[in-house]
Scaffold this motif. Sequence first.
Motif, mmCIF file in Angstrom:
data_model
loop_
_atom_site.group_PDB
_atom_site.id
_atom_site.type_symbol
_atom_site.label_atom_id
_atom_site.label_comp_id
_atom_site.label_asym_id
_atom_site.label_seq_id
_atom_site.Cartn_x
_atom_site.Cartn_y
_atom_site.Cartn_z
ATOM 1 N N PRO A 1 0.646 -1.144 -0.069
ATOM 2 C CA PRO A 1 0.120 -0.018 0.003
ATOM 3 C C PRO A 1 0.764 1.166 -0.164
ATOM 4 O O PRO A 1 1.735 1.338 0.455
ATOM 5 C CB PRO A 1 -0.780 -0.086 1.296
ATOM 6 C CG PRO A 1 0.079 -1.076 2.195
ATOM 7 C CD PRO A 1 0.584 -2.054 1.387
ATOM 8 N N ILE A 2 0.344 2.261 -0.632
ATOM 9 C CA ILE A 2 0.927 3.498 -0.723
ATOM 10 C C ILE A 2 -0.146 4.593 0.107
ATOM 11 O O ILE A 2 -1.175 4.574 -0.138
ATOM 12 C CB ILE A 2 0.959 4.165 -1.990
ATOM 13 C CG1 ILE A 2 1.938 3.079 -2.895
ATOM 14 C CG2 ILE A 2 1.683 5.560 -2.027
ATOM 15 C CD1 ILE A 2 2.235 3.478 -4.204
ATOM 16 N N SER A 3 0.390 5.184 1.185
ATOM 17 C CA SER A 3 -0.231 6.214 1.899
ATOM 18 C C SER A 3 0.170 7.481 2.225
ATOM 19 O O SER A 3 1.502 7.553 2.171
ATOM 20 C CB SER A 3 -1.041 5.461 3.127
ATOM 21 O OG SER A 3 -0.071 5.123 3.886
ATOM 22 N N LEU A 4 -0.452 8.415 2.804
ATOM 23 C CA LEU A 4 0.173 9.758 3.422
ATOM 24 C C LEU A 4 -0.125 9.701 5.002
ATOM 25 O O LEU A 4 -1.251 9.545 5.197
ATOM 26 C CB LEU A 4 -0.628 10.910 2.819
ATOM 27 C CG LEU A 4 -0.103 11.309 1.477
ATOM 28 C CD1 LEU A 4 -0.800 12.722 1.066
ATOM 29 C CD2 LEU A 4 1.403 11.484 1.228
ATOM 30 N N ALA A 5 0.888 9.314 5.677
ATOM 31 C CA ALA A 5 0.651 9.038 7.160
ATOM 32 C C ALA A 5 1.661 9.620 7.985
ATOM 33 O O ALA A 5 2.720 9.784 7.530
ATOM 34 C CB ALA A 5 0.551 7.610 7.439
ATOM 35 N N LEU A 6 1.252 9.871 9.209
ATOM 36 C CA LEU A 6 2.199 10.308 10.284
ATOM 37 C C LEU A 6 3.041 9.325 10.765
ATOM 38 O O LEU A 6 2.488 8.137 11.026
ATOM 39 C CB LEU A 6 1.532 11.017 11.266
ATOM 40 C CG LEU A 6 0.886 12.480 11.003
ATOM 41 C CD1 LEU A 6 -0.031 13.056 12.167
ATOM 42 C CD2 LEU A 6 1.859 13.435 10.407
ATOM 43 N N PRO A 7 4.204 9.143 10.972
ATOM 44 C CA PRO A 7 5.010 10.492 10.874
ATOM 45 C C PRO A 7 5.948 10.490 9.564
ATOM 46 O O PRO A 7 6.817 11.375 9.367
ATOM 47 C CB PRO A 7 6.044 10.301 11.972
ATOM 48 C CG PRO A 7 6.237 8.838 12.277
ATOM 49 C CD PRO A 7 4.951 8.185 11.898
ATOM 50 N N TRP A 8 5.736 9.671 8.712
ATOM 51 C CA TRP A 8 6.470 9.354 7.494
ATOM 52 C C TRP A 8 6.328 10.230 6.252
ATOM 53 O O TRP A 8 7.016 10.535 5.396
ATOM 54 C CB TRP A 8 6.340 7.989 7.149
ATOM 55 C CG TRP A 8 6.205 7.176 8.073
ATOM 56 C CD1 TRP A 8 5.193 6.092 8.451
ATOM 57 C CD2 TRP A 8 7.335 6.527 8.995
ATOM 58 N NE1 TRP A 8 5.476 5.311 9.511
ATOM 59 C CE2 TRP A 8 6.868 5.631 9.877
ATOM 60 C CE3 TRP A 8 8.683 7.014 9.313
ATOM 61 C CZ2 TRP A 8 7.748 4.940 11.164
ATOM 62 C CZ3 TRP A 8 9.511 6.386 10.361
ATOM 63 C CH2 TRP A 8 8.957 5.706 11.089
ATOM 64 N N GLY A 9 5.033 10.834 6.158
ATOM 65 C CA GLY A 9 4.642 11.593 4.901
ATOM 66 C C GLY A 9 4.230 10.295 3.897
ATOM 67 O O GLY A 9 3.177 9.739 4.320
ATOM 68 N N LEU A 10 4.897 10.329 2.957
ATOM 69 C CA LEU A 10 4.635 9.337 2.076
ATOM 70 C C LEU A 10 4.989 7.973 2.793
ATOM 71 O O LEU A 10 6.231 7.729 2.908
ATOM 72 C CB LEU A 10 5.478 9.700 0.496
ATOM 73 C CG LEU A 10 5.467 8.467 -0.214
ATOM 74 C CD1 LEU A 10 3.768 8.411 -0.979
ATOM 75 C CD2 LEU A 10 6.157 8.869 -1.376
ATOM 76 N N ASN A 11 4.413 7.057 2.742
ATOM 77 C CA ASN A 11 4.428 5.770 3.614
ATOM 78 C C ASN A 11 4.160 4.399 2.685
ATOM 79 O O ASN A 11 2.830 4.223 2.260
ATOM 80 C CB ASN A 11 3.380 5.763 4.759
ATOM 81 C CG ASN A 11 3.669 4.383 5.524
ATOM 82 O OD1 ASN A 11 4.732 3.790 5.432
ATOM 83 N ND2 ASN A 11 2.659 4.107 6.396
ATOM 84 N N ILE A 12 5.109 3.795 2.139
ATOM 85 C CA ILE A 12 5.129 2.645 1.394
ATOM 86 C C ILE A 12 5.124 1.504 1.965
ATOM 87 O O ILE A 12 6.121 1.178 2.705
ATOM 88 C CB ILE A 12 6.111 3.040 0.129
ATOM 89 C CG1 ILE A 12 6.029 4.139 -0.770
ATOM 90 C CG2 ILE A 12 6.113 1.669 -0.834
ATOM 91 C CD1 ILE A 12 6.684 4.235 -1.793
ATOM 92 N N GLY A 13 4.137 0.725 1.941
ATOM 93 C CA GLY A 13 4.296 -0.811 2.933
ATOM 94 C C GLY A 13 3.709 -0.486 4.084
ATOM 95 O O GLY A 13 3.094 -1.635 4.429
ATOM 96 N N ASP A 14 3.658 0.381 4.716
ATOM 97 C CA ASP A 14 3.026 0.561 5.950
ATOM 98 C C ASP A 14 3.845 -0.498 7.132
ATOM 99 O O ASP A 14 3.249 -1.040 8.089
ATOM 100 C CB ASP A 14 1.597 0.306 5.943
ATOM 101 C CG ASP A 14 0.907 0.956 7.560
ATOM 102 O OD1 ASP A 14 1.645 2.007 8.093
ATOM 103 O OD2 ASP A 14 -0.022 0.706 7.938
#
Length: 271
Positions: A199-212
């Motif tokens: 998965p690709i998401s925008l999330a804290l604290p990473w910003g662009l988050n690939i894989g989670d």
Amino acid sequence: MSSLLPTMRDEFERRDPDFIRQFLPILWLLASFWYRAEVRGLEKIPPEGPVLLVGNHSGGNMTPDTALFVLAFSAYFGAERPFYQLAHSLVLAMPALWWLRGFGTVTASPDNADKALRKGAALLVYPGGDYEVHRPTWESAKVDFDGRKGFLRTAHRDHVPLVPVVSIGGQETALFLSRGKRLARWLGLDRRFRLKVLPISLALPWGLNIGDMLGHLPLPAKITIQVLDPIDLRARFGPKPDWNVANQYVLGKMQKALTKLQSQRRLPIVG
């Protein structure tokens, strides 16, 4: 030298009622202030004996709906009632989620599902798994099990009531952009780790988050969970069900309830 991987027996024995009772106040704070959680319909769950709870799944690898429902179930029925939840092995390997074992989370597999129900336990499963939990945020109000029907066969074979559970809000704890199915296939994740998505998401604290894979800090979205009426698959569909018909019936009930929950929300995150 013992294996680093828990045996099936070890997994079930890790559930600890004393640990659950000690941890409940912390989860209550999380549920009350961060998620403003509301869990409705717990009285619909049979008060004893085996039952298969089937939910839609939201929020990426840091799935708040699981924690909130486990909290509500344990508070309502008591920590002594056997209650297990199935989860992907990679989720259970995440350091931030170490506490799930104490609450009864075990590796998702047909054998573990059957074992829990044979023990007379309540069992929570999310058939949509990694596919549903990483759906785009704009599909928040969609039940999507990716065609999986094994939960129906389990409830029918083991003669246990199936209780649908729907939740809304978890997919607003980050901005989920894509499941990354093509990327997962290209990297061979399905063959190596039983992962159909990256998965690709925008999330804290990473910003662009690939894989989670490292998790993320969920936004404080309001989460509402609704328990629906139990379904006796044998009584409704007979000894040899048409699984497609049974699946449409159960998912139809869940989708109708989830759509209603969505209609009651005013704004994303705010609820």
